[in-house]
Design a protein around this motif. Structure first.
Motif, PDB file in Angstrom:
ATOM      1  N   PHE A  84       0.837  -1.205   0.000  1.00  0.00           N
ATOM      2  CA  PHE A  84       0.000   0.000   0.000  1.00  0.00           C
ATOM      3  C   PHE A  84       0.871   1.253   0.000  1.00  0.00           C
ATOM      4  O   PHE A  84       0.734   2.122  -0.858  1.00  0.00           O
ATOM      5  N   VAL A  85       1.799   1.355   0.942  1.00  0.00           N
ATOM      6  CA  VAL A  85       2.724   2.487   0.977  1.00  0.00           C
ATOM      7  C   VAL A  85       3.877   2.163   1.917  1.00  0.00           C
ATOM      8  O   VAL A  85       3.715   1.404   2.881  1.00  0.00           O
ATOM      9  N   TRP A 138       2.111   9.485  -2.880  1.00  0.00           N
ATOM     10  CA  TRP A 138       2.766   9.123  -1.614  1.00  0.00           C
ATOM     11  C   TRP A 138       2.141   9.882  -0.442  1.00  0.00           C
ATOM     12  O   TRP A 138       1.802   9.289   0.594  1.00  0.00           O
ATOM     13  N   GLU A 166      -0.779  11.305  -0.291  1.00  0.00           N
ATOM     14  CA  GLU A 166      -2.179  10.906  -0.096  1.00  0.00           C
ATOM     15  C   GLU A 166      -2.283   9.608   0.698  1.00  0.00           C
ATOM     16  O   GLU A 166      -3.125   9.482   1.602  1.00  0.00           O
ATOM     17  N   ARG A 167      -1.420   8.652   0.398  1.00  0.00           N
ATOM     18  CA  ARG A 167      -1.499   7.364   1.088  1.00  0.00           C
ATOM     19  C   ARG A 167      -0.997   7.469   2.540  1.00  0.00           C
ATOM     20  O   ARG A 167      -1.534   6.793   3.416  1.00  0.00           O
ATOM     21  N   ALA A 213      -3.830   8.806   4.389  1.00  0.00           N
ATOM     22  CA  ALA A 213      -4.837   7.785   4.686  1.00  0.00           C
ATOM     23  C   ALA A 213      -4.512   7.047   5.979  1.00  0.00           C
ATOM     24  O   ALA A 213      -5.406   6.560   6.667  1.00  0.00           O
ATOM     25  N   MET A 256     -10.178   2.215   4.648  1.00  0.00           N
ATOM     26  CA  MET A 256      -9.103   2.293   3.652  1.00  0.00           C
ATOM     27  C   MET A 256      -9.325   1.276   2.547  1.00  0.00           C
ATOM     28  O   MET A 256      -9.092   1.563   1.363  1.00  0.00           O
ATOM     29  N   TYR A 281      -9.189   2.003  -1.306  1.00  0.00           N
ATOM     30  CA  TYR A 281      -8.036   1.471  -2.034  1.00  0.00           C
ATOM     31  C   TYR A 281      -8.155  -0.055  -2.122  1.00  0.00           C
ATOM     32  O   TYR A 281      -8.898  -0.679  -1.372  1.00  0.00           O
TER      33      TYR A 281
END
Length: 585
Positions: free
Chosen positions: A489-490, A508, A510-511, A514, A548, A552
Motif C-alpha cells: 500500500f505504501v 505518496w 495521499e497514502r 490515509a 481504507m 483502495y
C-alpha cells in the motif's frame, strides 16, 4: 664463507618469487579484495535494492504488482543496469547474480583506483598500492550520504570504477578511451555522469593544452553522446515529468531524506572535517607543485568544482527552491572530489616515503600514508587505533622498524599495511561472528528470518494482484516488495520515486494521509514524521482499515502477533500475523 642452510635458501627463493612485481601485485590485490568483504559486510535486500529488485522482478514478469502505483513508476528509473540484470536473472538466480556482480564491481574498483594513482604518479608503487588500499577499506563522503564504495550491488557503486577510468583517460589526454569509459558510467548512473563531466569540463576550459586539442575532444564528446544516448534520453524524459504541486514536493524532500538535499542538516563536525581535509589536500599539492605541476592544477580545479557544487546545493535548497535543481542532489557532486583528492593525498605521501629513504621525514610520511588510507572510512576513529598500535610497535622494536621503514624496497611497508588491513577485516568478521553465531550471517547481511518467512508465504500463497498493508516505516519491511513480489500500500521509502517521477509525490502524500500522517503539518521533520507514522500505524483498528479498503485495493494487513482483530488470520509466525481483509472470524 659457509654455505647457506637449506631453510635460508628456501626463504630467499620465496622472497624473490613473492616480490616479483606481477606476483606481488596480484597477491596484494587479492588480499585487499578479501579484506574489503571482511571490513564491509556484504548485504542483499538492502538500502536502494528495495527500489531496484522490484524493477528486476517486474521486467521479468509484467503481471506482478498490478495495483502498486510505486512500482508503476519504476520503468522511469534511469539506470540502464537493471534491464541487463533482469535479463541475466532469467538464467541465474538473483542472490548469486547480485554477489557475482558486486565481486566484479570490487575488482574493477581496486583496478581503477590503482590505475588513477598510477596516472597521477606513474613510477610510484606506494601511490598505486595506497589508493587501492583506501578504496578497499572504504571511502564515505562527508556530506550528502553520497555513494562511492558500496557493500551491496547498486548502480552508483558499479559506475564509480568506470568514472575513475574516464578521469584517468582524461588526465592522460586519451579522448576516445575517456568517451567510452564515461559513457558506460553514464548509462549506469546519469546523475554521477553529469558530476564527472563538470570536473573534466572545468579542467578542459582552464587548461590550454586541452583547449589546443579541442577538435579531438569535440569528436570524443560526440562519441560519448552517441554511446550514452539511452541514458540521456531516459533522463530527459524523467526531467520532463514535473509535479503539479512543487510546494508539496519540496516538503517531501525535507521529510523523506534531507541529507541528500538540505545543507542545514549537515553536522558541524562534518563541515569542520571537510574544511580541514580540503586545506590539507590543497596545501600538500601546492607544496609539491614543482614536481607534480599537472596534479597540482588538476586537484586545485577539482577542489573549486566541489566548492561550486556545495554553493549550488545552498542555492537550490534556499534561494531557487527548485525541484529541477534539487533532483540533481547537488551536494553529492563533491563525491568525485573525495576520489581525486584522496588519491592525490595518498600518492604524495607514498612518494614522500620513496624519496626519503634514510630520513626522519620518512617516518612522518609513513604515518601520514597509513592514516590517509583510512581517513575517509566512516569508522576512521576506530581504525586509527590499529595505525597507532602499528607505529608504536615499529618505534619500540628496532628489527620491526628496520623491516618496515628501513628497507629500501617500499614493498615491505605495503606488505605490512596489507597485513594490517587484513587484520582489521578479520577483527570485524570476528565481531559479526560473535553477534550472529554462524559464518554465513557474519559474512552476509539480510532481512531477519521473520520478515523473509512472511514474505515467502505471501509469494507462494497469495495471488499476484494481492496488496499488503505493512508497517510503513524504514526497516526490513522496506524489502517486502522485493522478497514477496507483491504490492504494498505504501512505505516511507516509496518517496524516492518522486526523484524520477515527480508527480508520484502526490500519491505518496495521499497514502500517508490515509494512515493519518499529513506531511504538510507544521513542525514535522524527518525523525518526527517517521516516529508519528509508526505510532499511527500501530493505532490502526479494524474500522480504520476497512475504510481504507473501501477506497483502495488492500487485501492483507500485517500486524504484531498480539494485536486483536475480527479479521481472519491467514498466516502467523513468531512476531507477526497476516489478516485477510476479505474474511472475518
Amino acid at each position: 664463507m659457509p654455505d647457506k642452510q637449506p631453510a635460508q635458501v628456501i626463504i630467499e627463493k620465496i622472497k624473490i618469487t613473492l616480490f616479483r612485481p606481477n606476483i606481488f601485485y596480484l597477491l596484494t590485490f587479492l588480499t585487499l579484495l578479501i579484506s574489503t568483504f571482511l571490513i564491509n559486510r556484504y548485504y542483499i535486500y538492502y538500502a536502494n535494492q528495495s527500489l531496484q529488485i522490484p524493477l528486476v522482478n517486474l521486467l521479468n514478469d509484467t503481471s506482478l504488482y498490478p495495483n502498486d502505483p510505486f512500482v508503476a513508476t519504476l520503468p522511469n528509473y534511469s539506470s540502464k543496469l537493471w534491464p541487463l540484470v533482469a535479463l541475466a536473472n532469467r538464467y541465474i538466480p538473483l542472490e548469486p547474480l547480485f554477489f557475482s556482480l558486486l565481486l566484479l564491481e570490487k575488482i574493477l574498483l581496486l583496478y581503477a583506483a590503482g590505475n588513477l594513482a598510477k596516472t597521477f604518479v606513474p613510477n610510484s608503487w606506494l601511490a598505486m598500492f595506497g589508493t587501492m588500499a583506501m578504496f578497499a577499506v572504504g571511502v564515505k563522503p562527508i556530506f550528502g550520504e553520497g555513494t562511492i564504495v558500496t557493500n551491496y550491488l547498486e548502480q552508483t557503486g558499479l559506475a564509480i570504477p568506470f568514472f575513475l577510468l574516464a578521469i584517468s583517460s582524461f588526465y592522460k589526454a586519451r579522448p576516445i578511451a575517456w568517451a567510452i569509459w564515461l559513457s558506460i558510467g553514464f548509462n549506469l548512473n546519469s546523475m554521477y555522469g553529469v558530476y564527472a563531466i563538470t570536473y573534466c569540463g572545468a579542467f578542459f576550459i582552464l587548461d590550454v593544452n586541452y583547449r589546443q586539442e579541442w577538435k579531438k575532444w569535440l569528436a570524443a564528446f560526440g562519441l560519448f553522446l552517441l554511446l550514452a544516448s539511452p541514458a540521456i534520453l531516459h533522463t530527459l524524459s524523467a526531467f520532463s515529468r514535473t509535479s503539479t504541486n512543487n510546494d508539496l514536493w519540496l516538503i517531501a524532500c525535507q521529510l523523506f531524506y534531507p541529507w541528500h538535499f538540505y545543507p542545514h542538516v549537515w553536522s558541524p563536525k562534518g563541515i569542520a572535517l571537510f574544511a580541514v581535509l580540503l586545506f590539507i589536500v590543497v596545501a600538500l599539492v601546492y607544496k609539491n607543485k614543482h614536481k607534480l605541476e599537472k596534479l597540482f592544477k588538476f586537484v586545485t580545479i577539482a577542489t573549486v568544482v566541489s566548492v561550486i557544487w556545495l554553493l549550488y546545493a545552498v542555492l537550490a535548497a534556499y534561494v531557487a527552491k527548485s525541484p529541477s535543481m534539487l533532483v540533481m542532489h547537488p551536494v553529492r557532486g563533491t563525491d568525485f572530489w573525495y576520489c581525486i583528492a584522496g588519491t592525490a593525498l595518498v600518492s604524495i605521501c607514498g612518494i614522500g616515503i620513496e624519496e626519503n629513504r634514510s630520513s626522519q621525514r620518512r617516518y612522518i610520511y609513513a604515518a601520514a600514508f597509513a592514516a590517509t588510507i583510512i581517513i575517509l572510512h566512516p569508522m576512521v576513529e576506530s581504525y586509527i587505533v590499529y595505525i597507532v598500535g602499528f607505529f608504536l610497535i615499529a618505534v619500540l622494536l628496532k628489527p620491526v622498524r628496520y623491516f618496515i621503514l628501513g628497507m629500501e624496497d617500499s614493498k615491505y611497508l605495503s606488505l605490512a599495511i596489507t597485513i594490517l588491513i587484513l587484520l582489521i577485516g578479520v577483527t570485524n568478521f570476528g565481531r559479526e561472528l560473535a553477534k550472529t553465531g554462524n559464518i554465513n550471517d557474519a559474512l552476509i547481511g539480510r532481512p531477519s528470518y521473520v520478515y523473509e518467512q512472511l514474505a515467502d508465504w505471501a509469494r507462494l500463497k497469495t495471488s499476484k494482484d494481492a496488496v499488503f498493508l505493512n508497517p510503513p516505516n524504514w526497516g526490513d519491511w522496506t524489502y517486502f516488495r522485493a522478497l514477496a513480489k507483491r504490492s504494498v500500500f505504501v512505505n516511507w521509502n516509496d518517496a524516492a520515486a518522486m526523484l524520477w517521477h515527480r508527480p508520484f509525490v502526490e500519491v505518496w502524500a495521499e497514502r500517508l494521509n490515509a494512515l493519518g500522517l499529513d506531511i504538510t503539518e507544521d513542525g514535522l521533520n524527518h525523525l518526527k514524521a517517521r516516529r508519528k507514522l509508526g505510532d499511527l500505524y500501530n493505532k490502526l483498528e479494524d474500522e480504520d482499515v476497512k475504510k481504507m479498503q473501501l477506497r483502495y485495493s488492500i487485501d492483507y494487513w500485517v500486524v504484531p502477533l498480539k494485536k486483536s482483530s475480527k479479521f481472519a488470520m491467514a498466516f502467523q509466525n513468531q512476531s507477526y500475523k497476516v489478516l485477510d481483509l476479505n474474511q472475518s472470524n
